[in-house]
Design an enzyme around this catalytic site. Structure first.
Site, PDB file in Angstrom:
ATOM      1  N   TYR A  52      -2.788  -1.772  10.467  1.00  0.00           N
ATOM      2  CA  TYR A  52      -2.212  -1.681   9.350  1.00  0.00           C
ATOM      3  C   TYR A  52      -1.028  -0.687   8.204  1.00  0.00           C
ATOM      4  CZ  TYR A  52      -3.962  -0.753   4.427  1.00  0.00           C
ATOM      5  OH  TYR A  52      -4.111  -1.096   2.969  1.00  0.00           O
ATOM      6  N   SER A  69       0.983  -1.058  -0.088  1.00  0.00           N
ATOM      7  CA  SER A  69       0.061  -0.271  -0.324  1.00  0.00           C
ATOM      8  C   SER A  69       0.824   1.241   0.001  1.00  0.00           C
ATOM      9  CB  SER A  69      -1.206   0.314   1.599  1.00  0.00           C
ATOM     10  OG  SER A  69      -1.170   1.168   1.679  1.00  0.00           O
TER      11      SER A  69
HETATM   12  P1  NAD Z   1     -12.022  -6.088  -0.843  1.00  0.00           P
HETATM   13  O1  NAD Z   1     -12.462  -6.008   1.438  1.00  0.00           O
HETATM   14  O2  NAD Z   1     -12.397  -6.015  -1.565  1.00  0.00           O
HETATM   15  O3  NAD Z   1     -11.031  -7.526  -0.647  1.00  0.00           O
HETATM   16  C1  NAD Z   1     -10.391  -8.214   0.665  1.00  0.00           C
HETATM   17  C2  NAD Z   1     -10.469  -9.845   0.255  1.00  0.00           C
HETATM   18  O4  NAD Z   1      -9.652 -10.327   1.526  1.00  0.00           O
HETATM   19  C3  NAD Z   1     -11.915 -10.839   0.083  1.00  0.00           C
HETATM   20  O5  NAD Z   1     -11.363 -11.306  -0.695  1.00  0.00           O
HETATM   21  C4  NAD Z   1     -11.838 -10.728   1.325  1.00  0.00           C
HETATM   22  O6  NAD Z   1     -13.026 -12.308   1.291  1.00  0.00           O
HETATM   23  C5  NAD Z   1     -10.607 -11.791   1.419  1.00  0.00           C
HETATM   24  N1  NAD Z   1     -10.200 -11.743   3.416  1.00  0.00           N
HETATM   25  C6  NAD Z   1     -10.034 -11.276   4.014  1.00  0.00           C
HETATM   26  N2  NAD Z   1      -9.985 -12.277   5.660  1.00  0.00           N
HETATM   27  C7  NAD Z   1      -9.578 -13.320   5.073  1.00  0.00           C
HETATM   28  C8  NAD Z   1      -8.850 -14.241   5.589  1.00  0.00           C
HETATM   29  N3  NAD Z   1      -8.675 -13.890   7.331  1.00  0.00           N
HETATM   30  N4  NAD Z   1      -8.363 -14.976   4.704  1.00  0.00           N
HETATM   31  C9  NAD Z   1      -8.721 -15.366   3.376  1.00  0.00           C
HETATM   32  N5  NAD Z   1      -9.239 -14.179   2.842  1.00  0.00           N
HETATM   33  C10 NAD Z   1      -9.379 -12.915   3.406  1.00  0.00           C
HETATM   34  O7  NAD Z   1     -10.738  -5.299   0.033  1.00  0.00           O
HETATM   35  P2  NAD Z   1      -9.579  -5.151  -1.227  1.00  0.00           P
HETATM   36  O8  NAD Z   1      -9.304  -3.224  -1.419  1.00  0.00           O
HETATM   37  O9  NAD Z   1      -9.438  -5.268  -2.751  1.00  0.00           O
HETATM   38  O10 NAD Z   1      -8.017  -5.205  -0.296  1.00  0.00           O
HETATM   39  C11 NAD Z   1      -6.868  -6.575  -1.423  1.00  0.00           C
HETATM   40  C12 NAD Z   1      -5.721  -5.605  -0.567  1.00  0.00           C
HETATM   41  O11 NAD Z   1      -5.575  -4.074  -1.008  1.00  0.00           O
HETATM   42  C13 NAD Z   1      -5.437  -5.462   1.070  1.00  0.00           C
HETATM   43  O12 NAD Z   1      -4.031  -6.468   1.159  1.00  0.00           O
HETATM   44  C14 NAD Z   1      -5.471  -3.871   0.798  1.00  0.00           C
HETATM   45  O13 NAD Z   1      -4.523  -3.756   2.440  1.00  0.00           O
HETATM   46  C15 NAD Z   1      -4.886  -3.784  -0.141  1.00  0.00           C
HETATM   47  N6  NAD Z   1      -4.982  -2.404   0.087  1.00  0.00           N
HETATM   48  C16 NAD Z   1      -5.694  -1.979  -0.661  1.00  0.00           C
HETATM   49  C17 NAD Z   1      -6.223  -0.504  -0.826  1.00  0.00           C
HETATM   50  C18 NAD Z   1      -7.386   0.081  -1.952  1.00  0.00           C
HETATM   51  O14 NAD Z   1      -7.633   1.163  -0.987  1.00  0.00           O
HETATM   52  N7  NAD Z   1      -8.689  -0.809  -1.417  1.00  0.00           N
HETATM   53  C19 NAD Z   1      -5.417   0.516  -0.659  1.00  0.00           C
HETATM   54  C20 NAD Z   1      -3.811   0.366  -0.496  1.00  0.00           C
HETATM   55  C21 NAD Z   1      -3.598  -2.005  -0.694  1.00  0.00           C
END
Ligand code: NAD
Length: 260
Positions: free
Chosen positions: A155, A142
């Site tokens: 985080y 991130s």
């Molecule tokens: P999201 O909530 O849409 O997806 C998260 C996924 O992780 C889902 O499929 C969920 O079912 C799964 N998950 C949650 N807990 C779990 C567990 N214990 N075991 C297995 N699977 C599990 O979120 P996203 O925004 O798509 O995030 C994906 C990644 O991107 C994360 O690592 C997040 O930190 C990172 N990220 C997101 C953003 C943003 O702005 N959305 C920015 C930077 C980084």
């Protein structure tokens, strides 16, 4: 481009992970999806990937906040596809609070999933990749892997840890046909961020779109969200020959967040 490759994407039932799974499949890779959600919906997603892209798609469920389950998940995924060429460590969660008010169970859960699962998944995948002399590990860190924000101690600590772990993985695999890189997204409008937008709207008494604009203007100079598809294209690039000498790096895709 990825025809015949076997790709495993953690947390791919929604958001960024789902876009990555679809993009890998579009490029010809067989795919394991993983994550929580409604069983019928997951099955629809899985079978749609198969029929749309003509690849094998398997769902392997696991709670990746558990170390043994994470290692077993990799072995189950290897079994499901007959190998592993690409691992995207993507599953992640968020919680916001001041350090002194941060619930201990939320700290533990974020470190377990956002950081330790990357370690356990990598540790389980590497022997397979080393044996075949080819592998791509992509860790979804991130902008918070590079800079901090208040209220996000767990985080930010986890994502900084992921960036460090990415470098160690790169050094330990250098010259063995394996690369490990992190992608550092800025704001992406997924469920994880939608909850933060809703909280901001409630705090400021505004509508959702006003809160979304406020969120962007605080951090992201482009004033636009990064899309999951853009991140997925970045991940495919990291698997291409053009990126064969990229390892231990961070691909920032953050609308300028970390440039200032
Ligand atoms: P999201 O909530 O849409 O997806 C998260 C996924 O992780 C889902 O499929 C969920 O079912 C799964 N998950 C949650 N807990 C779990 C567990 N214990 N075991 C297995 N699977 C599990 O979120 P996203 O925004 O798509 O995030 C994906 C990644 O991107 C994360 O690592 C997040 O930190 C990172 N990220 C997101 C953003 C943003 O702005 N959305 C920015 C930077 C980084």
């Amino acid at each position: 481009m990825l025809k015949g490759k076997k790709a495993v994407v953690t947390g791919s039932t929604s958001g960024i992970g789902l876009a990555m799974a679809r993009q890998f499949a579009k490029n010809g890779a067989d795919i394991v999806i993983n994550g929580f959600g409604d069983a019928d919906e997951i099955e629809r997603t899985r079978s749609q990937i198969e029929s749309e892209f003509g690849v094998r798609a398997r769902y392997v469920g696991a709670d990746l906040s558990q170390s043994a389950a994470t290692r077993q998940f990799i072995e189950d995924a290897v079994e499901a596809l007959g190998g592993i060429d690409i691992l995207v460590n993507n599953a992640g969660i968020q919680h916001t609070a001041l350090i002194e008010e941060f619930p201990v169970d939320r700290w533990d859960a974020i470190i377990a999933l956002n950081l330790s699962a990357v370690f356990h998944g990598t540790a389980a995948a590497l022997p397979h990749m080393k044996k075949q002399g080819w592998g791509r590990i992509i860790n979804i860190a991130s902008a918070h892997g590079l800079v901090a924000s208040p209220m996000k101690s767990a985080y930010v600590a986890a994502k900084h840890g992921v960036v460090g772990l990415t470098k160690v993985t790169a050094l330990e695999t250098a010259g063995q046909g394996i690369t490990c890189n992190a992608i550092c997204p800025g704001w992406v409008r997924t469920a994880l961020v939608e909850r933060q937008i809703e909280a901001l709207a409630q705090k400021n008494g505004t509508d959702i779109e006003t809160a979304a604009r406020e969120l962007l203007s605080e951090k992201q100079p482009s004033l636009d969200f990064v899309t999951p598809d853009q991140l997925a294209a970045g991940a495919v690039f990291l698997c291409s020959d053009a990126a064969a000498q990229m390892t231990g790096t961070q691909l920032t895709m953050d609308g300028g967040w970390t440039a200032r």
